[in-house]
Scaffold this active site. Structure first.
Site, PDB file in Angstrom:
ATOM      1  N   PRO A 263       0.787  -1.228   0.000  1.00  0.00           N
ATOM      2  CA  PRO A 263       0.000   0.000   0.000  1.00  0.00           C
ATOM      3  C   PRO A 263       0.829   1.294   0.000  1.00  0.00           C
ATOM      4  O   PRO A 263       1.873   1.363   0.637  1.00  0.00           O
ATOM      5  CB  PRO A 263      -0.829  -0.102   1.293  1.00  0.00           C
ATOM      6  CG  PRO A 263      -0.139  -1.113   2.128  1.00  0.00           C
ATOM      7  CD  PRO A 263       0.523  -2.069   1.178  1.00  0.00           C
ATOM      8  N   ASN A 264       0.314   2.228  -0.744  1.00  0.00           N
ATOM      9  CA  ASN A 264       0.854   3.589  -0.851  1.00  0.00           C
ATOM     10  C   ASN A 264       2.115   3.692  -1.707  1.00  0.00           C
ATOM     11  O   ASN A 264       2.591   4.800  -1.972  1.00  0.00           O
ATOM     12  CB  ASN A 264       1.116   4.204   0.541  1.00  0.00           C
ATOM     13  CG  ASN A 264      -0.157   4.257   1.359  1.00  0.00           C
ATOM     14  OD1 ASN A 264      -1.170   4.792   0.901  1.00  0.00           O
ATOM     15  ND2 ASN A 264      -0.149   3.686   2.558  1.00  0.00           N
TER      16      ASN A 264
ATOM     17  N   ARG B 233       5.327  10.865  -2.584  1.00  0.00           N
ATOM     18  CA  ARG B 233       4.993  10.612  -1.180  1.00  0.00           C
ATOM     19  C   ARG B 233       6.242  10.713  -0.300  1.00  0.00           C
ATOM     20  O   ARG B 233       7.254  10.057  -0.577  1.00  0.00           O
ATOM     21  CB  ARG B 233       4.420   9.193  -1.100  1.00  0.00           C
ATOM     22  CG  ARG B 233       4.342   8.601   0.261  1.00  0.00           C
ATOM     23  CD  ARG B 233       4.199   7.084   0.208  1.00  0.00           C
ATOM     24  NE  ARG B 233       4.004   6.563   1.519  1.00  0.00           N
ATOM     25  CZ  ARG B 233       4.324   5.334   1.897  1.00  0.00           C
ATOM     26  NH1 ARG B 233       4.816   4.484   1.023  1.00  0.00           N
ATOM     27  NH2 ARG B 233       4.129   4.933   3.129  1.00  0.00           N
TER      28      ARG B 233
ATOM     29  N   TYR C 176      11.360   8.293   0.622  1.00  0.00           N
ATOM     30  CA  TYR C 176      11.152   7.404  -0.532  1.00  0.00           C
ATOM     31  C   TYR C 176      11.676   7.967  -1.857  1.00  0.00           C
ATOM     32  O   TYR C 176      11.586   7.287  -2.880  1.00  0.00           O
ATOM     33  CB  TYR C 176       9.663   7.054  -0.647  1.00  0.00           C
ATOM     34  CG  TYR C 176       9.100   6.459   0.633  1.00  0.00           C
ATOM     35  CD1 TYR C 176       9.606   5.276   1.143  1.00  0.00           C
ATOM     36  CD2 TYR C 176       8.073   7.095   1.347  1.00  0.00           C
ATOM     37  CE1 TYR C 176       9.120   4.732   2.321  1.00  0.00           C
ATOM     38  CE2 TYR C 176       7.565   6.551   2.527  1.00  0.00           C
ATOM     39  CZ  TYR C 176       8.100   5.374   3.008  1.00  0.00           C
ATOM     40  OH  TYR C 176       7.618   4.835   4.174  1.00  0.00           O
TER      41      TYR C 176
ATOM     42  N   ASN D 246       8.078  -5.619  -1.223  1.00  0.00           N
ATOM     43  CA  ASN D 246       8.052  -4.527  -0.263  1.00  0.00           C
ATOM     44  C   ASN D 246       6.603  -4.451   0.214  1.00  0.00           C
ATOM     45  O   ASN D 246       5.751  -3.872  -0.463  1.00  0.00           O
ATOM     46  CB  ASN D 246       8.475  -3.205  -0.907  1.00  0.00           C
ATOM     47  CG  ASN D 246       8.490  -2.080   0.121  1.00  0.00           C
ATOM     48  OD1 ASN D 246       7.946  -2.230   1.224  1.00  0.00           O
ATOM     49  ND2 ASN D 246       9.087  -0.955  -0.228  1.00  0.00           N
TER      50      ASN D 246
ATOM     51  N   ALA E 260       3.275  -0.947   4.649  1.00  0.00           N
ATOM     52  CA  ALA E 260       2.744  -0.984   6.022  1.00  0.00           C
ATOM     53  C   ALA E 260       2.290  -2.383   6.440  1.00  0.00           C
ATOM     54  O   ALA E 260       2.275  -2.702   7.641  1.00  0.00           O
ATOM     55  CB  ALA E 260       1.602   0.012   6.165  1.00  0.00           C
TER      56      ALA E 260
ATOM     57  N   HIS F 166       4.261  -4.682   8.945  1.00  0.00           N
ATOM     58  CA  HIS F 166       4.167  -4.580  10.399  1.00  0.00           C
ATOM     59  C   HIS F 166       2.851  -5.131  10.952  1.00  0.00           C
ATOM     60  O   HIS F 166       2.642  -5.132  12.161  1.00  0.00           O
ATOM     61  CB  HIS F 166       4.328  -3.106  10.814  1.00  0.00           C
ATOM     62  CG  HIS F 166       5.374  -2.386  10.028  1.00  0.00           C
ATOM     63  ND1 HIS F 166       6.706  -2.733  10.076  1.00  0.00           N
ATOM     64  CD2 HIS F 166       5.292  -1.358   9.122  1.00  0.00           C
ATOM     65  CE1 HIS F 166       7.399  -1.938   9.252  1.00  0.00           C
ATOM     66  NE2 HIS F 166       6.557  -1.100   8.662  1.00  0.00           N
TER      67      HIS F 166
ATOM     68  N   ASP G 271       1.524 -15.921   6.058  1.00  0.00           N
ATOM     69  CA  ASP G 271       1.003 -17.275   5.832  1.00  0.00           C
ATOM     70  C   ASP G 271       0.926 -17.609   4.345  1.00  0.00           C
ATOM     71  O   ASP G 271       1.166 -18.748   3.948  1.00  0.00           O
ATOM     72  CB  ASP G 271      -0.374 -17.428   6.474  1.00  0.00           C
ATOM     73  CG  ASP G 271      -0.306 -17.545   7.993  1.00  0.00           C
ATOM     74  OD1 ASP G 271       0.809 -17.724   8.524  1.00  0.00           O
ATOM     75  OD2 ASP G 271      -1.366 -17.454   8.643  1.00  0.00           O
TER      76      ASP G 271
ATOM     77  N   GLU H  77      12.817  -9.480   1.142  1.00  0.00           N
ATOM     78  CA  GLU H  77      12.019  -8.346   1.642  1.00  0.00           C
ATOM     79  C   GLU H  77      12.832  -7.066   1.429  1.00  0.00           C
ATOM     80  O   GLU H  77      14.003  -7.008   1.805  1.00  0.00           O
ATOM     81  CB  GLU H  77      11.741  -8.576   3.135  1.00  0.00           C
ATOM     82  CG  GLU H  77      10.979  -7.466   3.821  1.00  0.00           C
ATOM     83  CD  GLU H  77      10.769  -7.764   5.318  1.00  0.00           C
ATOM     84  OE1 GLU H  77      10.916  -8.936   5.754  1.00  0.00           O
ATOM     85  OE2 GLU H  77      10.484  -6.810   6.061  1.00  0.00           O
TER      86      GLU H  77
ATOM     87  N   HIS I 197      12.849  -2.791   1.840  1.00  0.00           N
ATOM     88  CA  HIS I 197      12.280  -1.519   2.307  1.00  0.00           C
ATOM     89  C   HIS I 197      13.154  -0.390   1.796  1.00  0.00           C
ATOM     90  O   HIS I 197      14.387  -0.455   1.914  1.00  0.00           O
ATOM     91  CB  HIS I 197      12.204  -1.466   3.836  1.00  0.00           C
ATOM     92  CG  HIS I 197      11.335  -2.533   4.386  1.00  0.00           C
ATOM     93  ND1 HIS I 197       9.961  -2.475   4.309  1.00  0.00           N
ATOM     94  CD2 HIS I 197      11.635  -3.718   4.953  1.00  0.00           C
ATOM     95  CE1 HIS I 197       9.461  -3.574   4.826  1.00  0.00           C
ATOM     96  NE2 HIS I 197      10.443  -4.354   5.220  1.00  0.00           N
TER      97      HIS I 197
ATOM     98  N   ARG J 263      13.218   4.673  12.226  1.00  0.00           N
ATOM     99  CA  ARG J 263      11.976   5.460  12.223  1.00  0.00           C
ATOM    100  C   ARG J 263      11.149   5.131  13.481  1.00  0.00           C
ATOM    101  O   ARG J 263      11.718   4.822  14.521  1.00  0.00           O
ATOM    102  CB  ARG J 263      11.223   5.180  10.920  1.00  0.00           C
ATOM    103  CG  ARG J 263      12.050   5.595   9.683  1.00  0.00           C
ATOM    104  CD  ARG J 263      11.341   5.292   8.387  1.00  0.00           C
ATOM    105  NE  ARG J 263      10.096   6.044   8.251  1.00  0.00           N
ATOM    106  CZ  ARG J 263       9.216   5.850   7.265  1.00  0.00           C
ATOM    107  NH1 ARG J 263       9.448   4.933   6.340  1.00  0.00           N
ATOM    108  NH2 ARG J 263       8.112   6.560   7.201  1.00  0.00           N
TER     109      ARG J 263
ATOM    110  N   ARG K 157       7.724   0.382  13.296  1.00  0.00           N
ATOM    111  CA  ARG K 157       8.242  -0.087  12.004  1.00  0.00           C
ATOM    112  C   ARG K 157       9.388  -1.087  12.163  1.00  0.00           C
ATOM    113  O   ARG K 157       9.834  -1.700  11.203  1.00  0.00           O
ATOM    114  CB  ARG K 157       8.729   1.100  11.157  1.00  0.00           C
ATOM    115  CG  ARG K 157       7.612   2.001  10.702  1.00  0.00           C
ATOM    116  CD  ARG K 157       8.099   3.073   9.733  1.00  0.00           C
ATOM    117  NE  ARG K 157       7.176   4.189   9.738  1.00  0.00           N
ATOM    118  CZ  ARG K 157       6.051   4.259   9.024  1.00  0.00           C
ATOM    119  NH1 ARG K 157       5.726   3.279   8.211  1.00  0.00           N
ATOM    120  NH2 ARG K 157       5.254   5.307   9.125  1.00  0.00           N
TER     121      ARG K 157
HETATM  122  C1  DQA Z   1       8.382   0.871   3.660  1.00  0.00           C
HETATM  123  C2  DQA Z   1       8.481   1.104   5.163  1.00  0.00           C
HETATM  124  C3  DQA Z   1       7.138   0.888   5.832  1.00  0.00           C
HETATM  125  O1  DQA Z   1       7.249   1.084   7.234  1.00  0.00           O
HETATM  126  C4  DQA Z   1       6.124   1.860   5.284  1.00  0.00           C
HETATM  127  O2  DQA Z   1       4.853   1.615   5.844  1.00  0.00           O
HETATM  128  C5  DQA Z   1       6.069   1.879   3.810  1.00  0.00           C
HETATM  129  C6  DQA Z   1       7.286   1.692   3.023  1.00  0.00           C
HETATM  130  C7  DQA Z   1       9.693   1.228   2.931  1.00  0.00           C
HETATM  131  O3  DQA Z   1       9.816   0.858   1.767  1.00  0.00           O
HETATM  132  O4  DQA Z   1      10.566   1.871   3.515  1.00  0.00           O
HETATM  133  O5  DQA Z   1       5.026   2.143   3.225  1.00  0.00           O
HETATM  134  O6  DQA Z   1       8.128  -0.500   3.420  1.00  0.00           O
END
Ligand code: DQA
Length: 147
Positions: free
Chosen positions: A13-14, A21, A26, A77, A80, A83, A90, A101, A103, A110, A114
């Site tokens: 998400p996002n 953003r 980012y 990635n 959110a 967390h 699963d 993974e 990030h 942060r 997180r």
């Molecule tokens: C993230 C870190 C997460 O805590 C956050 O919610 C994100 C992006 C990162 O790429 O740094 O949306 O996964």
């Protein structure tokens, strides 16, 4: 079925807002630009690279399920959902596809919430805090392991 080396990049998400953003975390490169460039790199490394971004947890879970027979490696990635989502954990365990993974930001520098990931302990490895380079390092690692 698994003759071609297929990598799937999943963004949570996002991350569709990448480039605009919270640019201090980012950066200012868009998701479209990132994925196009990763696809070029993947091709040079003799791999295919598909991408799914969704803001909906069930779409990410369905995507993982649907990858079972045609994806060799996942770069995820979870944003959110990192967390919060035992369901994504699963799903990844359920299909047994190795994953890295990623990030973009350093989640350990942060907010405290997180610092916990529901995926890290079942991942092949975690790359965090290296900006978008993290995706490229993940791809490079996969190519080293698959070829
Ligand atoms: C993230 C870190 C997460 O805590 C956050 O919610 C994100 C992006 C990162 O790429 O740094 O949306 O996964």
């Amino acid at each position: 079925m698994k003759n071609i080396k297929n990598v799937l990049v999943i963004n949570g998400p996002n991350l569709n807002l990448l480039g605009t953003r919270e640019t201090k975390f980012y950066g200012n490169i868009s998701l479209t630009h990132l994925i196009n460039d990763l696809q070029i790199k993947a091709k040079k490394l003799n791999m295919t690279l598909d991408h799914v971004q969704s803001n909906a947890e069930h779409v990410l879970i369905d995507t993982i399920h649907n990858s079972k027979d045609n994806v060799h490696y996942i770069i995820i990635n979870p944003a959110a959902f990192t967390h919060t989502s035992i369901a994504i954990r699963d799903a990844l365990i359920g299909v047994n596809i190795p994953f890295i993974e990623v990030h973009i930001s350093n989640i350990y520098s942060r907010e405290d919430f997180r610092s916990h990931s529901w995926l890290s302990d079942i991942s092949q490895g975690v790359i965090c805090g290296l900006g978008l380079d993290g995706y490229y390092w993940a791809l490079k690692t996969i190519s080293n392991r698959l070829i």
